[in-house]
Scaffold this active site. Structure first.
Site, PDB file in Angstrom:
ATOM      1  N   GLY A  60       0.917  -1.276   0.121  1.00  0.00           N
ATOM      2  CA  GLY A  60       0.048   0.074  -0.006  1.00  0.00           C
ATOM      3  C   GLY A  60       0.905   1.246  -0.024  1.00  0.00           C
ATOM      4  O   GLY A  60       0.153   2.218   0.135  1.00  0.00           O
ATOM      5  N   TRP A  62       2.406   2.753  -2.356  1.00  0.00           N
ATOM      6  CA  TRP A  62       1.890   3.924  -3.446  1.00  0.00           C
ATOM      7  C   TRP A  62       0.652   4.437  -3.274  1.00  0.00           C
ATOM      8  O   TRP A  62       0.352   5.770  -3.448  1.00  0.00           O
ATOM      9  CB  TRP A  62       1.927   3.310  -4.935  1.00  0.00           C
ATOM     10  CG  TRP A  62       3.397   3.042  -5.408  1.00  0.00           C
ATOM     11  CD1 TRP A  62       4.474   3.226  -4.704  1.00  0.00           C
ATOM     12  CD2 TRP A  62       3.718   3.057  -6.811  1.00  0.00           C
ATOM     13  NE1 TRP A  62       5.528   3.241  -5.473  1.00  0.00           N
ATOM     14  CE2 TRP A  62       5.191   3.136  -6.903  1.00  0.00           C
ATOM     15  CE3 TRP A  62       3.075   2.962  -7.966  1.00  0.00           C
ATOM     16  CZ2 TRP A  62       5.739   3.196  -8.113  1.00  0.00           C
ATOM     17  CZ3 TRP A  62       3.712   2.989  -9.207  1.00  0.00           C
ATOM     18  CH2 TRP A  62       5.084   3.054  -9.234  1.00  0.00           C
ATOM     19  N   ASP A  96      -8.923  -9.900  -8.837  1.00  0.00           N
ATOM     20  CA  ASP A  96      -8.117 -10.115 -10.275  1.00  0.00           C
ATOM     21  C   ASP A  96      -8.280  -8.828 -10.920  1.00  0.00           C
ATOM     22  O   ASP A  96      -9.439  -8.842 -11.744  1.00  0.00           O
ATOM     23  CB  ASP A  96      -8.196 -11.449 -10.718  1.00  0.00           C
ATOM     24  CG  ASP A  96      -7.274 -11.816 -12.036  1.00  0.00           C
ATOM     25  OD1 ASP A  96      -6.760 -10.608 -12.294  1.00  0.00           O
ATOM     26  OD2 ASP A  96      -6.976 -12.898 -12.092  1.00  0.00           O
ATOM     27  N   LYS A 161       5.808  -0.579 -13.958  1.00  0.00           N
ATOM     28  CA  LYS A 161       7.310  -1.286 -13.516  1.00  0.00           C
ATOM     29  C   LYS A 161       7.378  -2.198 -14.812  1.00  0.00           C
ATOM     30  O   LYS A 161       6.706  -3.148 -14.987  1.00  0.00           O
ATOM     31  CB  LYS A 161       7.403  -1.819 -12.438  1.00  0.00           C
ATOM     32  CG  LYS A 161       8.669  -2.441 -12.106  1.00  0.00           C
ATOM     33  CD  LYS A 161       9.116  -2.332 -10.647  1.00  0.00           C
ATOM     34  CE  LYS A 161       8.397  -3.324  -9.840  1.00  0.00           C
ATOM     35  NZ  LYS A 161       8.702  -3.483  -8.479  1.00  0.00           N
TER      36      LYS A 161
END
Length: 206
Positions: A60, A62, A96, A161
């Site tokens: 958490g 970010w 998901d 990323k």
């Protein structure tokens, strides 16, 4: 289980890492928070009133940065397969993000608003087989990109990323076709020996 020399070396580096120590002292959940802070300070990613989605958000850090910067008029959605301890002002959804039913649930909460910023600091569970790990990393980046393109506003931004290696150049080209502008960022808080970088896409082409 006896620790290997590699694991001992990593633990020593981690404990002595100035970003780890700073995160602890400032109440942040992980050193990764400083990566987003640096990119935000440079590229002005987060503005008051924005709708931000943090993919693969746990633990958490970010989301902590995002919610502190969007202000009371903004919204931050944190999505992850793993559970995450609550953060004031962050709407956490466990599931998901490429499952159709889960996405429909998210869209119901979103309502008529588009997303201004999608963040993805996701990395695969490392197997130690570099080719496999790289392939899974690119796959996760592709899933995050698909999600972003479905939900971003016309002026929206996407930070993801990616690790240098097989598939990186191809993914960057895909990003280049999907956004009006794509930049590479390597924050100071990203360990120098790591091959990770962040791609910033601005303005989805629609």
């Amino acid at each position: 289980m006896k620790r290997t020399k590699t694991s001992k070396s990593w633990m020593t580096e981690h404990v002595n890492d100035p970003f780890v120590q700073r995160a602890k002292s400032e109440g942040l959940r992980a050193r990764a928070a400083y990566k987003l802070m640096e990119m935000d300070d440079k590229d002005r990613l987060i503005k008051p009133g924005m709708v931000v989605v943090d993919l693969g958000a746990a633990p958490g850090s970010w989301s902590q940065v995002a919610v502190s910067r969007v202000g009371v008029g903004g919204r931050v959605f944190a999505l992850d397969l793993l559970p995450m301890e609550p953060i004031a002002g962050v709407e956490f959804m466990q599931g998901d993000f490429h499952d159709a039913d889960f996405v429909a649930e998210f869209e119901a909460l979103l309502g008529d608003r588009k997303v201004d910023l999608v963040l993805s600091d996701i990395a695969p569970n490392i197997s130690g087989i570099s080719s496999s790990d790289q392939a899974r990393s690119i796959y996760l980046a592709e899933l995050a990109l698909d999600f972003a393109l479905q939900h971003l506003s016309p002026a929206g931004k996407f930070v993801v990323k990616v690790f240098h290696g097989q598939g990186f150049d191809e993914f960057r080209k895909v990003m280049g076709g999907a956004f009006k502008s794509v930049q590479i960022r390597k924050p100071q808080a990203s360990r120098g020996r790591s091959s990770e970088v962040y791609l910033l896409g601005v303005g989805p082409r629609g």
